[in-house]
Design a protein around this motif. Sequence first.
Motif, PDB file in Angstrom:
ATOM      1  N   MET A 128       0.846  -1.205   0.000  1.00 49.85           N
ATOM      2  CA  MET A 128       0.000   0.000   0.000  1.00 49.85           C
ATOM      3  C   MET A 128       0.874   1.245   0.000  1.00 49.85           C
ATOM      4  O   MET A 128       1.908   1.278   0.673  1.00 49.85           O
ATOM      5  N   VAL A 129       0.436   2.263  -0.727  1.00 50.66           N
ATOM      6  CA  VAL A 129       1.127   3.554  -0.737  1.00 50.66           C
ATOM      7  C   VAL A 129       0.141   4.625  -0.317  1.00 50.66           C
ATOM      8  O   VAL A 129      -0.807   4.933  -1.047  1.00 50.66           O
ATOM      9  N   PRO A 130       0.311   5.224   0.874  1.00 50.13           N
ATOM     10  CA  PRO A 130      -0.572   6.313   1.297  1.00 50.13           C
ATOM     11  C   PRO A 130      -0.245   7.586   0.516  1.00 50.13           C
ATOM     12  O   PRO A 130       0.917   7.848   0.191  1.00 50.13           O
ATOM     13  N   GLN A 131      -1.268   8.382   0.265  1.00 50.45           N
ATOM     14  CA  GLN A 131      -1.067   9.623  -0.485  1.00 50.45           C
ATOM     15  C   GLN A 131      -1.954  10.730   0.059  1.00 50.45           C
ATOM     16  O   GLN A 131      -3.130  10.516   0.336  1.00 50.45           O
ATOM     17  N   GLY A 132      -1.370  11.915   0.224  1.00 50.78           N
ATOM     18  CA  GLY A 132      -2.130  13.100   0.606  1.00 50.78           C
ATOM     19  C   GLY A 132      -2.394  13.946  -0.621  1.00 50.78           C
ATOM     20  O   GLY A 132      -3.025  13.512  -1.576  1.00 50.78           O
TER      21      GLY A 132
ATOM     22  N   GLY B 220       6.140  -2.639 -10.672  1.00 55.04           N
ATOM     23  CA  GLY B 220       6.859  -3.704  -9.972  1.00 55.04           C
ATOM     24  C   GLY B 220       6.438  -3.842  -8.532  1.00 55.04           C
ATOM     25  O   GLY B 220       6.548  -4.924  -7.953  1.00 55.04           O
ATOM     26  N   ASP B 221       5.953  -2.737  -7.925  1.00 53.11           N
ATOM     27  CA  ASP B 221       5.468  -2.822  -6.553  1.00 53.11           C
ATOM     28  C   ASP B 221       4.079  -3.446  -6.495  1.00 53.11           C
ATOM     29  O   ASP B 221       3.720  -4.089  -5.518  1.00 53.11           O
ATOM     30  N   ASP B 222       3.274  -3.203  -7.546  1.00 54.22           N
ATOM     31  CA  ASP B 222       1.883  -3.655  -7.576  1.00 54.22           C
ATOM     32  C   ASP B 222       1.149  -3.220  -6.310  1.00 54.22           C
ATOM     33  O   ASP B 222       0.378  -3.985  -5.717  1.00 54.22           O
ATOM     34  N   ALA B 223       1.401  -1.992  -5.902  1.00 46.92           N
ATOM     35  CA  ALA B 223       0.827  -1.470  -4.662  1.00 46.92           C
ATOM     36  C   ALA B 223      -0.486  -0.751  -4.918  1.00 46.92           C
ATOM     37  O   ALA B 223      -0.647  -0.052  -5.927  1.00 46.92           O
ATOM     38  N   VAL B 224      -1.420  -0.924  -3.999  1.00 41.75           N
ATOM     39  CA  VAL B 224      -2.675  -0.168  -4.042  1.00 41.75           C
ATOM     40  C   VAL B 224      -2.404   1.242  -3.506  1.00 41.75           C
ATOM     41  O   VAL B 224      -1.760   1.416  -2.470  1.00 41.75           O
ATOM     42  N   LEU B 225      -2.877   2.239  -4.216  1.00 42.56           N
ATOM     43  CA  LEU B 225      -2.723   3.625  -3.794  1.00 42.56           C
ATOM     44  C   LEU B 225      -3.878   3.982  -2.863  1.00 42.56           C
ATOM     45  O   LEU B 225      -5.053   3.787  -3.211  1.00 42.56           O
ATOM     46  N   ILE B 226      -3.565   4.494  -1.678  1.00 41.46           N
ATOM     47  CA  ILE B 226      -4.596   4.887  -0.710  1.00 41.46           C
ATOM     48  C   ILE B 226      -4.573   6.402  -0.582  1.00 41.46           C
ATOM     49  O   ILE B 226      -3.702   6.973   0.076  1.00 41.46           O
ATOM     50  N   ASN B 227      -5.515   7.054  -1.228  1.00 40.95           N
ATOM     51  CA  ASN B 227      -5.594   8.513  -1.199  1.00 40.95           C
ATOM     52  C   ASN B 227      -6.556   8.947  -0.094  1.00 40.95           C
ATOM     53  O   ASN B 227      -7.684   8.458  -0.003  1.00 40.95           O
ATOM     54  N   LEU B 228      -6.103   9.876   0.740  1.00 44.35           N
ATOM     55  CA  LEU B 228      -6.861  10.266   1.934  1.00 44.35           C
ATOM     56  C   LEU B 228      -7.633  11.569   1.762  1.00 44.35           C
ATOM     57  O   LEU B 228      -8.097  12.147   2.744  1.00 44.35           O
ATOM     58  N   GLY B 229      -7.803  12.014   0.529  1.00 45.67           N
ATOM     59  CA  GLY B 229      -8.424  13.308   0.282  1.00 45.67           C
ATOM     60  C   GLY B 229      -9.859  13.446   0.739  1.00 45.67           C
ATOM     61  O   GLY B 229     -10.349  14.574   0.942  1.00 45.67           O
ATOM     62  N   ARG B 230     -10.577  12.320   0.915  1.00 45.47           N
ATOM     63  CA  ARG B 230     -11.972  12.403   1.376  1.00 45.47           C
ATOM     64  C   ARG B 230     -12.075  12.573   2.887  1.00 45.47           C
ATOM     65  O   ARG B 230     -13.155  12.867   3.402  1.00 45.47           O
ATOM     66  N   MET B 231     -10.961  12.404   3.587  1.00 44.72           N
ATOM     67  CA  MET B 231     -10.969  12.552   5.044  1.00 44.72           C
ATOM     68  C   MET B 231     -10.519  13.971   5.391  1.00 44.72           C
ATOM     69  O   MET B 231      -9.338  14.221   5.629  1.00 44.72           O
ATOM     70  N   ALA B 232     -11.455  14.897   5.408  1.00 41.86           N
ATOM     71  CA  ALA B 232     -11.086  16.315   5.504  1.00 41.86           C
ATOM     72  C   ALA B 232     -11.864  17.068   6.576  1.00 41.86           C
ATOM     73  O   ALA B 232     -12.056  18.282   6.471  1.00 41.86           O
ATOM     74  N   ARG B 233     -12.289  16.363   7.622  1.00 49.70           N
ATOM     75  CA  ARG B 233     -13.081  17.032   8.666  1.00 49.70           C
ATOM     76  C   ARG B 233     -12.181  17.658   9.729  1.00 49.70           C
ATOM     77  O   ARG B 233     -11.124  17.135  10.066  1.00 49.70           O
ATOM     78  N   VAL B 234     -12.656  18.777  10.253  1.00 49.62           N
ATOM     79  CA  VAL B 234     -12.108  19.309  11.493  1.00 49.62           C
ATOM     80  C   VAL B 234     -12.913  18.672  12.620  1.00 49.62           C
ATOM     81  O   VAL B 234     -14.100  18.931  12.777  1.00 49.62           O
ATOM     82  N   ARG B 235     -12.279  17.828  13.399  1.00 51.18           N
ATOM     83  CA  ARG B 235     -13.000  17.087  14.432  1.00 51.18           C
ATOM     84  C   ARG B 235     -13.214  17.911  15.694  1.00 51.18           C
ATOM     85  O   ARG B 235     -14.230  17.752  16.379  1.00 51.18           O
TER      86      ARG B 235
ATOM     87  N   PRO C 204       6.129  -5.893   9.429  1.00 47.11           N
ATOM     88  CA  PRO C 204       6.945  -7.088   9.153  1.00 47.11           C
ATOM     89  C   PRO C 204       6.810  -7.615   7.735  1.00 47.11           C
ATOM     90  O   PRO C 204       7.727  -8.281   7.236  1.00 47.11           O
ATOM     91  N   GLN C 205       5.687  -7.325   7.057  1.00 42.25           N
ATOM     92  CA  GLN C 205       5.526  -7.786   5.678  1.00 42.25           C
ATOM     93  C   GLN C 205       6.057  -6.786   4.654  1.00 42.25           C
ATOM     94  O   GLN C 205       6.012  -7.057   3.452  1.00 42.25           O
ATOM     95  N   ASN C 206       6.545  -5.633   5.127  1.00 41.79           N
ATOM     96  CA  ASN C 206       7.031  -4.576   4.231  1.00 41.79           C
ATOM     97  C   ASN C 206       5.964  -4.188   3.208  1.00 41.79           C
ATOM     98  O   ASN C 206       6.210  -4.120   2.006  1.00 41.79           O
ATOM     99  N   LEU C 207       4.775  -3.919   3.724  1.00 42.73           N
ATOM    100  CA  LEU C 207       3.649  -3.553   2.857  1.00 42.73           C
ATOM    101  C   LEU C 207       3.393  -2.056   2.804  1.00 42.73           C
ATOM    102  O   LEU C 207       2.736  -1.579   1.885  1.00 42.73           O
ATOM    103  N   MET C 208       3.906  -1.295   3.794  1.00 41.90           N
ATOM    104  CA  MET C 208       3.599   0.121   3.871  1.00 41.90           C
ATOM    105  C   MET C 208       4.645   0.934   3.094  1.00 41.90           C
ATOM    106  O   MET C 208       5.809   1.016   3.464  1.00 41.90           O
ATOM    107  N   ASN C 209       4.217   1.486   1.968  1.00 40.11           N
ATOM    108  CA  ASN C 209       5.061   2.330   1.121  1.00 40.11           C
ATOM    109  C   ASN C 209       6.436   1.715   0.902  1.00 40.11           C
ATOM    110  O   ASN C 209       7.476   2.328   1.192  1.00 40.11           O
ATOM    111  N   PRO C 210       6.476   0.518   0.355  1.00 37.60           N
ATOM    112  CA  PRO C 210       7.757  -0.177   0.179  1.00 37.60           C
ATOM    113  C   PRO C 210       8.695   0.577  -0.757  1.00 37.60           C
ATOM    114  O   PRO C 210       8.268   1.235  -1.703  1.00 37.60           O
ATOM    115  N   GLY C 211       9.982   0.501  -0.449  1.00 32.32           N
ATOM    116  CA  GLY C 211      10.982   1.136  -1.303  1.00 32.32           C
ATOM    117  C   GLY C 211      11.212   2.599  -0.996  1.00 32.32           C
ATOM    118  O   GLY C 211      12.056   3.228  -1.638  1.00 32.32           O
TER     119      GLY C 211
END
Length: 480
Positions: free
Chosen positions: A75-79, A93-108, A468-475
Amino acid sequence: MDAASPKTADYDDLRAKLTALLGEKGVVGDAEALAPFLKEQRGRYEGQTPFMIRPASTEEVSKAVALCAEAGVPMVPQGGNTGLVAGAVPFAGDDAVLINLGRMARVRNLDPTDYSITVEAGCILQDVQAAAEGVDRLFPLSLGAEGSCQIGGNLSTNAGGIHVLRYGNARDLVLGLEVVLADGSVWDGLTALRKDNTGYDLKHLFIGAEGTLGIITAATLKLFPRPRETAVAFVAIPDPEAAIDLLARTRSASGDRVTAFELIPRIGLDFAMRHVDGIEDPLAERHDWYVLMELAAGQSDGGLAGVLEDLLADAHEGSLVIDAALAANERQATAFWRIREGLVEGQKFEGGSIKHDVSVPVSKVPAFLERALALVGEMVPGIRPVAFGHLGDGNIHFNLSQPEDADREAYLARWDEVNQAVHSLVVEMGGSISAEHGIGYMKVAENARFKAPLEIEMMRRVKTALDPQNLMNPGKVIAV
């Protein structure tokens, strides 16, 4: 447990599960719709992903990450994707899913009494500033991309900007975090406490980690009193050495009320005037070096402008200042700051530019500039250095525009060679090869070249423990 091979992971099944979780609008697979999210700012790399997801809540991020982890899919997080080191895009080569956080925009939560604000990761930085201003408070993080960058990305890269001298980096502005870890579990570290001495301060693991340890989903941030008066001046100086002396004098004479102190070279001003509408030279004569300085105070009695005027007059008598223009009103102050913004924009029209985001101790900036300018001039005759930036904290953007008659692609092909030479000098002088932009993908090898082996190993241990699986923004940041 080893990560599942991308060749064996069932992406169709994962996509179906994520669509059921997030709805059709939460999963994007169309190539045309994906294209803007796969472009990194400097155009040196091309991103690639099987699909992108756009969760709208921490719960959705948590469940989505758990599904990806179960499938062994990176997974690759993106702002806002405004980063400059290719840290927020997935690569072939990473075959990573892109996780875009743009819909999470509240002032809590916004608490002016406690001087704190809690926002979700997708909040645009400018909107966080505006929310604070709405309750007569200041959120001081400020940078060129503030109209599009998101607070989650700012924290993940430990962003700097123009006010670090007074308020510190992004790291210094955080009270608490909420983070989704690599297995989908949620760490609720949101707190407005100013003091909590109960062990490891875990939030600092994730600030500056660029999404390699977990995904920041929300943050509680520090607010400050809004300045009632600012004083801004555009000042010609004989050389960078004089700028260092002027900075020290200004901090002392103003009671350390300096909020910004930016170095500007003549070539940068020329580029800005040539290519950016509305930029004019504030002074009557040409000079080699300038500083743009800003002071701020909590009173609105006009005293700050007098302090700055007296200070510059004394500095002129002492030959630290050649000439100066003080902003008489907000319009003029804005015009001065537009010059600083135009430095970046103007370079884009002058051909290829090899970039460096470096820092050295403030006192060593003049020596660094002298040596670095000579170094790159020998390497590339006719090179046009544009050395500018946050002199107050030692962060210089040492950008090198191509010689006027050079071939753009041939010049840019020397990027790594020039970077290595400049970075070697920076490290020799006790500096950093990344002052505020981060490591991302672009500087992984350079970072490993300069950091002590034990330091790299400590970073690797933290990465392995939390992912441990090296899944978060690998490389990115560190090779595992």
